[in-house]
Scaffold this motif. Structure first.
Motif, PDB file in Angstrom:
ATOM      1  N   ASP A  92       6.747 -17.867   1.622  1.00 53.17           N
ATOM      2  CA  ASP A  92       5.506 -18.656   1.649  1.00 53.17           C
ATOM      3  C   ASP A  92       4.307 -17.727   1.450  1.00 53.17           C
ATOM      4  OD1 ASP A  92       4.081 -20.975   1.798  1.00 53.17           O
ATOM      5  OD2 ASP A  92       4.057 -21.067   3.991  1.00 53.17           O
ATOM      6  N   LEU A  93       4.245 -17.101   0.267  1.00 57.41           N
ATOM      7  CA  LEU A  93       3.205 -16.110  -0.002  1.00 57.41           C
ATOM      8  C   LEU A  93       1.831 -16.726  -0.204  1.00 57.41           C
ATOM      9  CD1 LEU A  93       5.271 -13.830  -2.398  1.00 57.41           C
ATOM     10  CD2 LEU A  93       4.542 -13.279  -0.064  1.00 57.41           C
ATOM     11  N   VAL A  94       1.797 -17.968  -0.677  1.00 56.98           N
ATOM     12  CA  VAL A  94       0.532 -18.689  -0.838  1.00 56.98           C
ATOM     13  C   VAL A  94       0.714 -20.043  -0.153  1.00 56.98           C
ATOM     14  CG1 VAL A  94      -1.254 -19.452  -2.445  1.00 56.98           C
ATOM     15  CG2 VAL A  94       0.242 -17.564  -3.090  1.00 56.98           C
ATOM     16  N   PRO A  95       0.489 -20.107   1.149  1.00 59.16           N
ATOM     17  CA  PRO A  95       0.758 -21.338   1.899  1.00 59.16           C
ATOM     18  C   PRO A  95       0.068 -22.550   1.277  1.00 59.16           C
ATOM     19  CG  PRO A  95       0.279 -19.539   3.403  1.00 59.16           C
ATOM     20  CD  PRO A  95      -0.002 -19.017   2.021  1.00 59.16           C
ATOM     21  N   GLY A  96       0.855 -23.582   1.047  1.00 57.76           N
ATOM     22  CA  GLY A  96       0.324 -24.806   0.456  1.00 57.76           C
ATOM     23  C   GLY A  96       0.562 -24.935  -1.034  1.00 57.76           C
ATOM     24  N   LEU A  97       0.965 -23.857  -1.693  1.00 58.38           N
ATOM     25  CA  LEU A  97       1.239 -23.901  -3.131  1.00 58.38           C
ATOM     26  C   LEU A  97       2.733 -24.095  -3.340  1.00 58.38           C
ATOM     27  CD1 LEU A  97       0.094 -23.626  -6.009  1.00 58.38           C
ATOM     28  CD2 LEU A  97       0.543 -21.164  -5.861  1.00 58.38           C
ATOM     29  N   ARG A  98       3.089 -25.117  -4.125  1.00 59.39           N
ATOM     30  CA  ARG A  98       4.491 -25.452  -4.362  1.00 59.39           C
ATOM     31  C   ARG A  98       4.977 -24.776  -5.651  1.00 59.39           C
ATOM     32  NH1 ARG A  98       8.040 -29.637  -2.845  1.00 59.39           N
ATOM     33  NH2 ARG A  98       9.534 -30.282  -4.460  1.00 59.39           N
ATOM     34  N   PRO A  99       6.160 -24.169  -5.624  1.00 60.62           N
ATOM     35  CA  PRO A  99       6.674 -23.493  -6.819  1.00 60.62           C
ATOM     36  C   PRO A  99       6.918 -24.463  -7.978  1.00 60.62           C
ATOM     37  CG  PRO A  99       7.857 -22.747  -4.867  1.00 60.62           C
ATOM     38  CD  PRO A  99       7.020 -23.930  -4.446  1.00 60.62           C
ATOM     39  N   LEU A 100       6.642 -23.981  -9.188  1.00 67.30           N
ATOM     40  CA  LEU A 100       7.009 -24.704 -10.409  1.00 67.30           C
ATOM     41  C   LEU A 100       8.398 -24.308 -10.890  1.00 67.30           C
ATOM     42  CD1 LEU A 100       3.893 -24.808 -12.803  1.00 67.30           C
ATOM     43  CD2 LEU A 100       5.173 -26.746 -11.898  1.00 67.30           C
ATOM     44  N   LEU A 101       8.870 -23.141 -10.470  1.00 62.52           N
ATOM     45  CA  LEU A 101      10.156 -22.641 -10.911  1.00 62.52           C
ATOM     46  C   LEU A 101      11.255 -23.667 -10.645  1.00 62.52           C
ATOM     47  CD1 LEU A 101      11.746 -20.186 -12.020  1.00 62.52           C
ATOM     48  CD2 LEU A 101      12.015 -19.429  -9.651  1.00 62.52           C
ATOM     49  N   GLU A 123      14.941 -28.489  -5.375  1.00 62.42           N
ATOM     50  CA  GLU A 123      14.009 -28.487  -4.250  1.00 62.42           C
ATOM     51  C   GLU A 123      13.762 -27.072  -3.742  1.00 62.42           C
ATOM     52  OE1 GLU A 123      12.126 -30.755  -2.467  1.00 62.42           O
ATOM     53  OE2 GLU A 123      12.515 -31.959  -4.249  1.00 62.42           O
ATOM     54  N   PRO A 124      12.488 -26.703  -3.574  1.00 60.08           N
ATOM     55  CA  PRO A 124      12.183 -25.392  -2.973  1.00 60.08           C
ATOM     56  C   PRO A 124      12.366 -25.442  -1.461  1.00 60.08           C
ATOM     57  CG  PRO A 124      10.153 -26.541  -3.515  1.00 60.08           C
ATOM     58  CD  PRO A 124      11.276 -27.413  -3.995  1.00 60.08           C
ATOM     59  N   GLU A 125      12.789 -24.326  -0.903  1.00 60.55           N
ATOM     60  CA  GLU A 125      13.006 -24.225   0.537  1.00 60.55           C
ATOM     61  C   GLU A 125      12.435 -22.894   1.011  1.00 60.55           C
ATOM     62  OE1 GLU A 125      16.829 -23.794   3.520  1.00 60.55           O
ATOM     63  OE2 GLU A 125      16.985 -25.189   1.827  1.00 60.55           O
ATOM     64  N   LEU A 126      11.641 -22.935   2.061  1.00 57.87           N
ATOM     65  CA  LEU A 126      10.979 -21.725   2.552  1.00 57.87           C
ATOM     66  C   LEU A 126      11.910 -20.847   3.376  1.00 57.87           C
ATOM     67  CD1 LEU A 126       7.506 -23.134   3.705  1.00 57.87           C
ATOM     68  CD2 LEU A 126       7.936 -21.607   1.775  1.00 57.87           C
ATOM     69  N   VAL A 127      11.804 -19.539   3.154  1.00 55.56           N
ATOM     70  CA  VAL A 127      12.406 -18.567   4.056  1.00 55.56           C
ATOM     71  C   VAL A 127      11.410 -18.367   5.193  1.00 55.56           C
ATOM     72  CG1 VAL A 127      13.190 -16.191   4.303  1.00 55.56           C
ATOM     73  CG2 VAL A 127      13.628 -17.426   2.176  1.00 55.56           C
ATOM     74  N   PRO A 128      11.815 -18.576   6.441  1.00 55.80           N
ATOM     75  CA  PRO A 128      10.861 -18.523   7.562  1.00 55.80           C
ATOM     76  C   PRO A 128      10.095 -17.206   7.634  1.00 55.80           C
ATOM     77  CG  PRO A 128      12.965 -19.425   8.280  1.00 55.80           C
ATOM     78  CD  PRO A 128      13.171 -18.922   6.890  1.00 55.80           C
ATOM     79  N   ASP A 129       8.794 -17.313   7.878  1.00 54.96           N
ATOM     80  CA  ASP A 129       7.935 -16.121   7.979  1.00 54.96           C
ATOM     81  C   ASP A 129       8.427 -15.155   9.055  1.00 54.96           C
ATOM     82  OD1 ASP A 129       6.354 -17.184   6.020  1.00 54.96           O
ATOM     83  OD2 ASP A 129       4.708 -17.785   7.342  1.00 54.96           O
ATOM     84  N   THR A 130       8.821 -15.706  10.214  1.00 51.02           N
ATOM     85  CA  THR A 130       9.225 -14.847  11.331  1.00 51.02           C
ATOM     86  C   THR A 130      10.475 -14.042  10.972  1.00 51.02           C
ATOM     87  OG1 THR A 130      10.414 -16.747  12.266  1.00 51.02           O
ATOM     88  CG2 THR A 130       8.208 -16.280  13.128  1.00 51.02           C
ATOM     89  N   ALA A 131      11.396 -14.662  10.249  1.00 48.33           N
ATOM     90  CA  ALA A 131      12.629 -13.969   9.864  1.00 48.33           C
ATOM     91  C   ALA A 131      12.331 -12.852   8.873  1.00 48.33           C
ATOM     92  CB  ALA A 131      13.628 -14.965   9.270  1.00 48.33           C
ATOM     93  N   MET A 173       6.317 -14.899  -8.761  1.00 45.78           N
ATOM     94  CA  MET A 173       6.806 -15.581  -9.959  1.00 45.78           C
ATOM     95  C   MET A 173       7.437 -16.936  -9.645  1.00 45.78           C
ATOM     96  SD  MET A 173       8.234 -12.742 -12.603  1.00 45.78           S
ATOM     97  CE  MET A 173       7.140 -11.488 -13.281  1.00 45.78           C
ATOM     98  N   SER A 174       7.771 -17.178  -8.388  1.00 45.28           N
ATOM     99  CA  SER A 174       8.341 -18.487  -8.034  1.00 45.28           C
ATOM    100  C   SER A 174       7.335 -19.608  -8.275  1.00 45.28           C
ATOM    101  CB  SER A 174       8.782 -18.501  -6.566  1.00 45.28           C
ATOM    102  OG  SER A 174       7.669 -18.350  -5.706  1.00 45.28           O
ATOM    103  N   TYR A 175       6.040 -19.275  -8.297  1.00 47.14           N
ATOM    104  CA  TYR A 175       5.023 -20.311  -8.491  1.00 47.14           C
ATOM    105  C   TYR A 175       4.827 -20.674  -9.954  1.00 47.14           C
ATOM    106  CZ  TYR A 175       4.001 -19.311  -3.607  1.00 47.14           C
ATOM    107  OH  TYR A 175       4.115 -19.139  -2.240  1.00 47.14           O
ATOM    108  N   GLY A 176       5.403 -19.893 -10.865  1.00 43.73           N
ATOM    109  CA  GLY A 176       5.278 -20.161 -12.291  1.00 43.73           C
ATOM    110  C   GLY A 176       6.457 -20.949 -12.820  1.00 43.73           C
ATOM    111  N   PRO A 177       6.363 -21.434 -14.066  1.00 47.50           N
ATOM    112  CA  PRO A 177       7.445 -22.228 -14.646  1.00 47.50           C
ATOM    113  C   PRO A 177       8.650 -21.373 -15.001  1.00 47.50           C
ATOM    114  CG  PRO A 177       5.760 -21.818 -16.291  1.00 47.50           C
ATOM    115  CD  PRO A 177       5.227 -21.274 -15.001  1.00 47.50           C
ATOM    116  N   THR A 178       9.790 -22.014 -15.159  1.00 53.71           N
ATOM    117  CA  THR A 178      10.995 -21.338 -15.613  1.00 53.71           C
ATOM    118  C   THR A 178      10.739 -20.729 -16.985  1.00 53.71           C
ATOM    119  OG1 THR A 178      12.179 -23.134 -14.509  1.00 53.71           O
ATOM    120  CG2 THR A 178      13.494 -21.612 -15.810  1.00 53.71           C
ATOM    121  N   ARG A 179      11.183 -19.502 -17.182  1.00 54.18           N
ATOM    122  CA  ARG A 179      10.850 -18.773 -18.405  1.00 54.18           C
ATOM    123  C   ARG A 179      11.449 -19.416 -19.651  1.00 54.18           C
ATOM    124  NH1 ARG A 179      12.332 -12.505 -18.475  1.00 54.18           N
ATOM    125  NH2 ARG A 179      11.438 -12.814 -16.399  1.00 54.18           N
TER     126      ARG A 179
END
Length: 444
Positions: free
Chosen positions: A167-176, A183-191, A143-149
């Motif tokens: 980063d569930l869909v690498p390369g896609l920036r959230p609209l939320l 600004e969106p910030e990624l939670v590291p995959d390794t963590a 849901m982070s990739y969709g607009p604010t409700r």
């Protein structure tokens, strides 16, 4: 620790969300722990919380909770109100803050809020109560990739500092929250993967998981709660699960596990078991208090099938498990209203994940294709045109190109395009509606 340390309140309602927070903490996204009091504020947002599985009953919760100084039950704090509906009246918000500061021993310490779904309660209620606090939002799924409700009050929007997301869909920036320049910030995959492993280790003596593993399953079917949301009927959702099973059987899988959604109502019939028997498939139902990711960690399936569950993308991104979808076309036709917040997750999965019933082989999707971002932005504009007016020109251009390919009707309802006066709609009716809207606006 000082008498009144700075306090961070982490509001959470799902174990997946708690895992996201744990990964962000482990990666240092919230600074050092010294001199900070961290509270895990647990909310049960189920329609009838008393009958739903509690978060602290989920396998692995105890491991997550060690990262916090204490856990507080939000449902108890606002009893007898429901977390999804309660919010303080503006004139009562200062009084509620005094109540919570006293009950939770906050003193006069500054408070930072870290919440999910800021556009709805309980996050919105917390932001209203602690009106001077900074706000950070984390998203625990697609849901982070969709607009604010909904449009946020400026008193809340101006305090949001960032959006943390996976980063569930690498390369896609959230609209939320993009309309507020958050600004969106990624939670590291390794963590995040390390936290999932930690949760799976907590299930080492889980009897039901051990029994499921003993069946040597090669495929996992993910249930959702579409009937509970009114998107499908209970019978239609059951048929959707049967289709998943038949698709897995047709792909050569003879031992399959079905994982119901944790918040879905407990409703089973013999239909899925009968389909398994008819297909020569060994079926195991895994309905314990476990994340699907714990199953990935322990059983290493070769296929995960779902409709548009976030757990599908988790399987592909973090475990390299091939995934496939079933039933997205049906749900796309049924989903109402157009601005339903499930629309972007559904669109993303429909666009990037192979259809199991069409003969496409399951796959690990990888990075977002070039076609996905313009599609998501166009759908996002049509969902919330008032919040994203600057997306209108590119949406119109995208729809004109899509018309030539004959694919607009899959993701865009003709009635919606007509209402917005966009290509693909009825131009004359759309213009008429637009004139009426302008007249009403002028009168008001």
């Amino acid at each position: 620790m000082t008498a009144n340390p700075r306090t961070q309140i982490f509001q959470v309602s799902t174990l997946y969300g708690a895992a996201t927070l744990a990964a962000a903490l482990d990666a240092g996204r919230f600074g050092a722990r010294e001199g900070v009091r961290r509270i895990l504020l647990v909310s049960n947002n189920a329609e009838i919380p008393e009958t739903a599985l509690r978060l602290d009953a989920m396998t692995g919760y105890d491991r997550i909770a060690t990262r916090f100084d204490e856990a507080i039950d939000w449902n108890e704090a606002i009893h007898p109100h429901h977390p999804s509906s309660w919010s303080p009246r503006p004139e009562e918000a200062p009084l509620w803050q005094r109540v919570f500061r006293t009950a939770w021993g906050l003193g006069t310490a500054p408070v930072e809020l870290i919440v999910e779904s800021i556009q709805v309660n309980p996050a919105k209620a917390l932001a209203a109560v602690f009106a001077e606090s900074t706000v950070e939002v984390y998203a625990d799924g697609l849901m982070s990739y969709g607009p604010t409700r909904d449009e946020l009050p400026q008193s809340i929007a101006c305090r949001i500092r960032r959006l943390l997301h996976l980063d569930l869909v690498p390369g896609l920036r959230p609209l939320l929250l993009a309309e507020y320049d958050v600004e969106p910030e990624l939670v590291p995959d390794t963590a995040f993967r390390a936290v999932l492993t930690e949760i799976a280790e907590a299930a080492g003596d889980d009897r039901q998981l051990a029994e499921a593993a003993a069946a040597e399953p090669t495929a996992l079917l993910l249930g959702q709660y579409l009937a509970a949301l009114g998107i499908l009927t209970a019978d239609e959702e059951e048929e959707l699960h049967v289709r998943m099973l038949r698709g897995a059987a047709a792909a050569g899988h003879t031992s399959v596990v079905f994982k119901p959604h944790p918040t879905a109502p407990a409703r089973y019939s013999t239909a899925l078991h009968e389909a398994a028997e008819a297909s020569g498939v060994r079926l195991t139902v895994l309905d314990g208090p476990l994340l699907a990711e714990t199953f990935y960690e322990r059983c290493r399936p070769r296929l995960v099938v779902g409709c548009f569950s976030t757990a599908m993308l988790t399987a592909s991104v973090y475990y390299d498990v091939p995934i496939a979808r079933v039933g997205t076309d049906t749900v796309l036709e049924r989903l109402r209203p157009y601005e339903n917040s499930n629309r972007v997750p559904l669109t993303v999965v429909d666009h990037v994940v192979p259809d199991l019933e069409s003969g496409e082989g399951p796959a690990v999707p990888g990075a977002a294709p070039a076609t996905l971002t313009p599609l998501v932005r166009a759908v996002g504009y049509c969902m919330q045109p008032r919040l994203h007016p600057l997306l209108r020109p590119e949406t119109a251009e995208f729809l004109r190109a899509l018309q030539g390919e004959g694919g607009a009707e899959r993701y865009f309802l003709r009635e919606r395009l007509t209402e917005l006066g966009l290509p693909g709609g009825d131009g004359r009716r759309g213009a008429s509606r637009l004139r009426r809207r302008l007249v009403r606006s002028g009168r008001s």
